[in-house]
Design a protein around this motif. Structure first.
Motif, short mmCIF file in Angstrom:
data_model
loop_
_atom_site.label_atom_id
_atom_site.label_comp_id
_atom_site.label_asym_id
_atom_site.label_seq_id
_atom_site.Cartn_x
_atom_site.Cartn_y
_atom_site.Cartn_z
N GLN A 362 0.81 -1.20 0.00
CA GLN A 362 0.00 0.00 0.00
C GLN A 362 0.85 1.26 0.00
O GLN A 362 2.02 1.26 0.39
N GLY A 363 0.27 2.35 -0.41
CA GLY A 363 0.93 3.65 -0.43
C GLY A 363 -0.07 4.70 -0.81
O GLY A 363 -1.18 4.40 -1.24
N VAL A 364 0.31 5.98 -0.67
CA VAL A 364 -0.63 7.06 -0.96
C VAL A 364 -0.97 7.10 -2.44
O VAL A 364 -1.99 7.67 -2.83
N ASP A 365 -0.11 6.54 -3.28
CA ASP A 365 -0.39 6.54 -4.71
C ASP A 365 -0.89 5.18 -5.19
O ASP A 365 -0.87 4.88 -6.37
N LEU A 366 -1.37 4.35 -4.25
CA LEU A 366 -1.90 3.04 -4.58
C LEU A 366 -3.27 2.86 -3.97
O LEU A 366 -3.59 3.42 -2.92
N LEU A 367 -4.10 2.09 -4.62
CA LEU A 367 -5.38 1.66 -4.07
C LEU A 367 -5.45 0.16 -4.24
O LEU A 367 -5.47 -0.33 -5.38
N SER A 368 -5.43 -0.56 -3.12
CA SER A 368 -5.44 -2.03 -3.17
C SER A 368 -4.33 -2.55 -4.08
O SER A 368 -4.51 -3.49 -4.84
N GLY A 369 -3.17 -1.89 -3.99
CA GLY A 369 -2.03 -2.33 -4.79
C GLY A 369 -2.05 -1.85 -6.22
O GLY A 369 -1.13 -2.16 -6.98
N LEU A 370 -3.07 -1.09 -6.64
CA LEU A 370 -3.18 -0.60 -8.01
C LEU A 370 -2.79 0.88 -8.07
O LEU A 370 -3.08 1.65 -7.15
N ASP A 371 -2.16 1.26 -9.16
CA ASP A 371 -1.71 2.65 -9.32
C ASP A 371 -2.91 3.59 -9.42
O ASP A 371 -3.83 3.36 -10.20
#
Length: 571
Positions: A362-371
């Protein structure tokens, strides 16, 4: 020559032994690079025999079927091209254009005239000709057709629809539309166009359809954790991972196809929240049709790199659906796959839960592992009237392919000049509050505050940064500027500078002082009088502040939050 990877995967040709007379080839493609040619050859070979690849005199790489006798090559060309199995511009060729063979790897198909043996010829018995298979007359075909069940007739319509000959509903009724479709199929496949398929022709059609499905790897998936059952191209994708609310499938063997299964608890509100979220993902390009019904939605996305289709519906306390992502070249085949996936989707008990997720990706530029799609630049702006017009810096929206307000609403540049840009929302907006401009320049050393998206959208709301008014002009004597002592960040640029009464005394700008590196905290703002003049010249009457009472800190925060907007510049 770009062709769909599946256009050739519908029938299996028979292998023909090489002989002196078998020197005709069906050339189906020519590609400029060896790598691309090998990929296409691999695709063809997964369902076709007799696939060969040769380097051409021109330096391109040809894909062929053969070798055959001339009569056999003509028959193959007519059969496969007529059925849409090979490209429509495929043709018969002899050996002359072909040089080194690159496919099959290690292959040695002859492309030269074979050496004539010096041994005396021996008589070889001529084999008895194969019996000619008698086909049915139209009357006989109608008789056998009458023995078909309604489901069998529907299957025949589905097969014709798959190959593009039938466009109407699948009803099992052989009316005028179905008969015309049959005639078109017959004509394309070298049969007399009677509009009545014989038993043999029905078998050819259905065998081709079955082969087409097999080539796409369509199969039933029972995803118990997600509570979904559907037919999907399992030959082209493989399971990757669970990332709530998705079951993710990655491409298989370089197919270029990816898929998501959607599964989460919820109702219509959840469904339409998902509708908004999906459009922030890179796998859903901005171009494409969007539609919402009462309990379902579809999203199509298209750009030069990928196409995608998303379908989801709310049913039984769940939101279930799928996304299919594919290269533009495969759009025709995937349109049929999408139809099958949507029609076959069955919602069962159960749903994914967040504890199935792998949070490590996860990351702020990811949603459920998707860009997640992000703007190339984010700055601040503020509402200047009750119609939703926004004032920001010209730098914030220079060379933007698309402008958004709060990452949600589309906007266009209504006017620009003097370092300012006036934005007009594409849809009607009623802001919670808007700027009231100060009518005086302010007092030196008086406290000020800038409302802005300091972290360029990482936070959902603007922040207030406090400082002081240090000078009523710029360092170079610029009369339109004020100098501030303020620890602002780049994301704050374009935000309103307020005094403690809430009056907007200016706009924070990123002023360049001849390339000099200034001390930390030295910032500049365009004066409210400059803002008022620019707005008036462009049809917006600025409201003047009539409040002389200092606001509590909490009320100042609310005012700044209500009038400030995140301006996104997208490529």
């Amino acid at each position: 020559m770009s062709r769909s990877i599946f256009a050739a995967l519908f029938l299996t040709t028979s292998s023909v032994a090489f002989s002196a007379a078998a020197q005709s080839w069906v050339q189906v493609e020519a590609l400029p690079s060896l790598r691309a040619a090998e990929e296409r050859a691999r695709a063809y070979s997964s369902a076709l025999k007799d696939v060969n690849g040769f380097r051409l005199r021109t330096g391109w790489y040809a894909l062929t079927l053969g070798p055959y006798s001339e009569a056999e090559a003509q028959a193959k060309l007519r059969q496969l091209r007529g059925a849409g199995i090979i490209p429509g511009d495929s043709y018969i060729s002899d050996n002359r254009p072909y040089r080194q063979q690159f496919w099959p790897v290690g292959g040695s198909a002859a492309v030269t005239t074979p050496e004539v043996s010096q041994q005396p010829a021996t008589a070889t018995p001529t084999p008895a000709p194969a019996p000619v298979e008698l086909d049915e007359t139209p009357r006989e075909a109608r008789t056998t057709e009458a023995l078909m069940s309604r489901d069998q007739k529907k299957e025949l319509q589905v097969a014709m629809q798959w190959f593009g000959y039938y466009k109407s509903s699948i009803d099992g009724s052989f009316g005028k539309g179905t008969r015309n479709s049959m005639a078109r199929w017959q004509d394309a496949n070298g049969y007399k166009a009677t509009g009545i398929l014989t038993t043999k022709q029905r078998k050819v059609l259905m065998d081709g359809y079955t082969s087409a499905l097999a080539a796409l790897g369509l199969g039933q998936v029972n995803e118990n954790k997600a509570g979904l059952e559907l037919t999907m191209p399992i030959g082209l994708v493989e399971f990757d991972k669970y990332e709530y609310p998705f079951v993710q499938y990655r491409e298989k063997d370089g197919s270029g196809i990816e898929a998501l299964l959607i599964s989460q608890p919820g109702d219509e509100n959840t469904l339409f929240g998902l509708y908004d979220v999906m459009q922030t993902l890179e796998i859903v390009p901005l171009e494409g049709e969007r539609s919402k019904a009462r309990r379902s939605f579809t999203l199509t996305g298209q750009n030069e790199d990928i196409h995608s289709y998303t379908y989801a519906r709310a049913e039984g306390g769940y939101v279930k659906g799928f996304t299919l992502v594919y290269p533009p070249a495969k759009a025709a085949d995937m349109a049929r796959v999408i139809e099958i996936m949507q029609k076959s989707m069955v919602v069962t008990e159960g749903t994914l839960t967040p504890d199935l997720s792998d949070a490590t990706a996860q990351g702020v530029d990811l949603l459920s592992g998707l860009d997640v799609r992000k703007p190339s630049l984010s700055r601040s702006g503020f509402y200047v009237d009750g119609l939703g017009h926004v004032l920001t810096t010209a730098e914030a929206v220079a060379s933007c392919g698309r402008i958004t307000l709060d990452n949600t609403y589309e906007a266009t540049v209504k006017a620009a000049g003097n370092g300012l840009a006036l934005l007009e929302p594409s849809t009607s907006l009623v802001p919670l509050n808007y700027a009231r401009l100060a009518t005086s320049v302010g007092r030196l050393r008086a406290p000020v505050a800038v409302a802005g998206y300091s972290y360029e959208g990482a936070l959902d709301a603007p922040t207030l940064t406090y400082g002081t008014l240090e000078d009523l002009k710029g360092l170079g004597g610029e009369a339109e500027l004020k100098r501030l002592e303020l620890a602002a960040l780049p994301g704050d640029v374009g935000g309103p500078v307020m005094d403690m009464t809430g009056a907007v005394t200016g706009m924070l700008v990123d002023h360049d002082v001849n390339g000099k590196a200034l001390p930390t905290g030295v910032r500049f703002a365009l004066k409210s009088s400059v803002l008022a003049t620019f707005l008036s010249e462009n049809g917006v009457v600025a409201a003047a502040s009539d409040n002389g009472i200092q606001l509590d800190a909490e009320d100042l925060v609310v005012l700044g939050t209500d009038m400030t907007v995140l301006v996104g510049c997208w490529e």
